[in-house]
Design an enzyme around this catalytic site. Structure first.
Site, PDB file in Angstrom:
ATOM      1  N   GLU A   1       0.813  -1.186   0.135  1.00 56.96           N
ATOM      2  CA  GLU A   1       0.133   0.073  -0.153  1.00 56.96           C
ATOM      3  C   GLU A   1       0.847   1.389  -0.095  1.00 56.96           C
ATOM      4  O   GLU A   1       1.220   1.652   1.104  1.00 56.96           O
ATOM      5  CB  GLU A   1      -1.103   0.035   1.103  1.00 56.96           C
ATOM      6  CG  GLU A   1      -1.688   1.219   1.295  1.00 56.96           C
ATOM      7  CD  GLU A   1      -2.779   1.335   2.511  1.00 56.96           C
ATOM      8  OE1 GLU A   1      -2.723   0.378   3.194  1.00 56.96           O
ATOM      9  OE2 GLU A   1      -3.501   2.330   2.483  1.00 56.96           O
TER      10      GLU A   1
ATOM     11  N   LYS B   1      -2.595  -1.881  -3.093  1.00 55.98           N
ATOM     12  CA  LYS B   1      -3.437  -1.026  -2.625  1.00 55.98           C
ATOM     13  C   LYS B   1      -3.218   0.508  -2.568  1.00 55.98           C
ATOM     14  O   LYS B   1      -2.394   0.847  -1.814  1.00 55.98           O
ATOM     15  CB  LYS B   1      -3.867  -1.294  -1.047  1.00 55.98           C
ATOM     16  CG  LYS B   1      -4.857  -0.582  -0.560  1.00 55.98           C
ATOM     17  CD  LYS B   1      -5.200  -1.123   0.803  1.00 55.98           C
ATOM     18  CE  LYS B   1      -6.036  -0.307   1.772  1.00 55.98           C
ATOM     19  NZ  LYS B   1      -6.623  -0.809   2.906  1.00 55.98           N
TER      20      LYS B   1
END
Ligand code: 5MM
Length: 346
Positions: A182, A224
């Site tokens: 992420e 992400k």
């Protein structure tokens, strides 16, 4: 490492019509959320709130492929003694765990942060696997703006964060855990959408270079990211059509086709914006995207149920209705079949 097994989990995390519930708020963040509804952030209240979400059967079974947990939650039992992890598994969803130790001020880089947590990670991952985690998450935070008198992000900060993400991902795969990587480019500034595009493309370029050199096979990973979007304080806000077009363009350039799925964070967008933007990408660009595109929302899935619940046992049904509605709307957005009319029909 069994790459086929990792790929199977990653593929299940982005199954059609499903996405991920990010319920991995650290103690400080969940306290801020509870403060908004005037509820004390005690271990029991945190348990009750998360138990309410995980026991929303229809949402969990039909729309939520996986749940990202915090260290406390993966060890917690529901009120009746059932481990919270078991509730998730019994709903056919996959338990995951946040393993980073948070973004900390980066020495010598004013205004920038680097995420810590690699020390002892191998041992922690082995324990989390035993506790039931089959995927993990590590978040790097990239700010756009000024750090002292310099424009940020700087190359040094990006490089350090992407390197840490790659080291984390390799350790996860060694432990038979799928890494969600992420790199969040924040939408807090006053920059326009084109500056976000530029920074996101550079960030992803460096991330995939680092993952390559860390020998991380991408088939066993999930990305992400942020959407490509103007900063909240920008006078020039972009339309849904422009966000969808520029996000897909940026990701087609930067994310290799071997990645099974991209699950967006909501990053401060309103519930409906996050749903509508995801829907626009899946409705308009499905045929030119090599990866599945879904959600891994924290705030955009939880704001409504948190408010409906407000810490009261008599509000559990209302909280669950609110969660089911958002989960359903995002499930439809994953399929590209959401509409404003369906949103209002609830
Ligand atoms: C749920 O929030 C996550 C944890 O944040 P902290 O470590 O600061 O408590 C966060 O990483 C989250 O998973 C992502 O940012 C996505 O959440 P949003 O709210 O942006 O969809």
């Amino acid at each position: 490492m069994n790459l086929d097994a990792l790929n199977k989990i990653a593929t299940a995390m982005v199954a059609p019509g499903k996405g991920i519930l990010a319920a991995d708020e650290s103690s400080g963040t969940i306290k801020k959320r509870f403060d908004q509804i005037k509820v004390d952030s005690t271990a029991d209240n945190r348990r009750d709130y998360r138990e309410m979400l995980f026991r929303t059967k229809e949402a969990m079974e039909k729309c939520i492929s996986g749940v990202i947990l915090y260290d406390e939650t993966i060890r917690q039992n529901a009120k009746d003694g059932t481990p919270l992890v078991r509730l998730i598994v019994e709903a056919g969803s996959i338990p995951g765990i946040k393993v980073d130790a948070g973004a900390k001020a980066m020495a010598a880089f004013p205004g920038e942060q680097v995420t810590e947590g690699l020390d002892g990670l191998r041992e922690r991952l082995a324990e989390y696997y035993k506790l039931g985690a089959r995927f993990a998450k590590w978040r790097a935070v990239i700010d756009i703006g000024l750090g002292g008198d310099r424009a940020i992000p700087t190359y040094g900060c990006l490089r350090a964060n992407m390197h840490a993400l790659a080291r984390y991902a390799a350790l996860c795969q060694e432990a038979s855990i799928v890494p969600i990587v992420e790199p969040e480019v924040l939408m807090d500034g006053d920059h326009d959408i084109d500056r976000c595009f530029e920074v996101t493309e550079l960030t992803l370029g460096l991330l995939y270079e680092e993952l390559y050199f860390a020998r991380v096979p991408l088939e066993g990973t999930i990305l992400k990211p942020n959407m490509v979007i103007a900063g909240k304080k920008s006078a020039k806000q972009a339309s849904t059509a422009e966000i969808a077009e520029k996000t897909v363009k940026c990701f087609r350039r930067a994310v290799p086709a071997a990645v099974p799925g991209i699950v967006f964070l909501s990053g401060g967008q309103s519930d409906e914006e996050a749903t509508e933007n995801l829907n626009a990408m899946n409705a308009g660009y499905r045929k030119i995207m090599p990866w599945a595109l879904s959600f891994s929302y924290g705030r955009a899935l939880q704001a409504a149920p948190l408010k409906a619940w407000s810490g009261k046992a008599e509000n559990v049904a209302a909280g669950q209705r609110a969660f089911l509605h958002r989960a359903k709307m995002n499930g439809l957005a994953q399929l590209g079949t959401w509409s404003a009319a369906l949103e209002k029909a609830a």
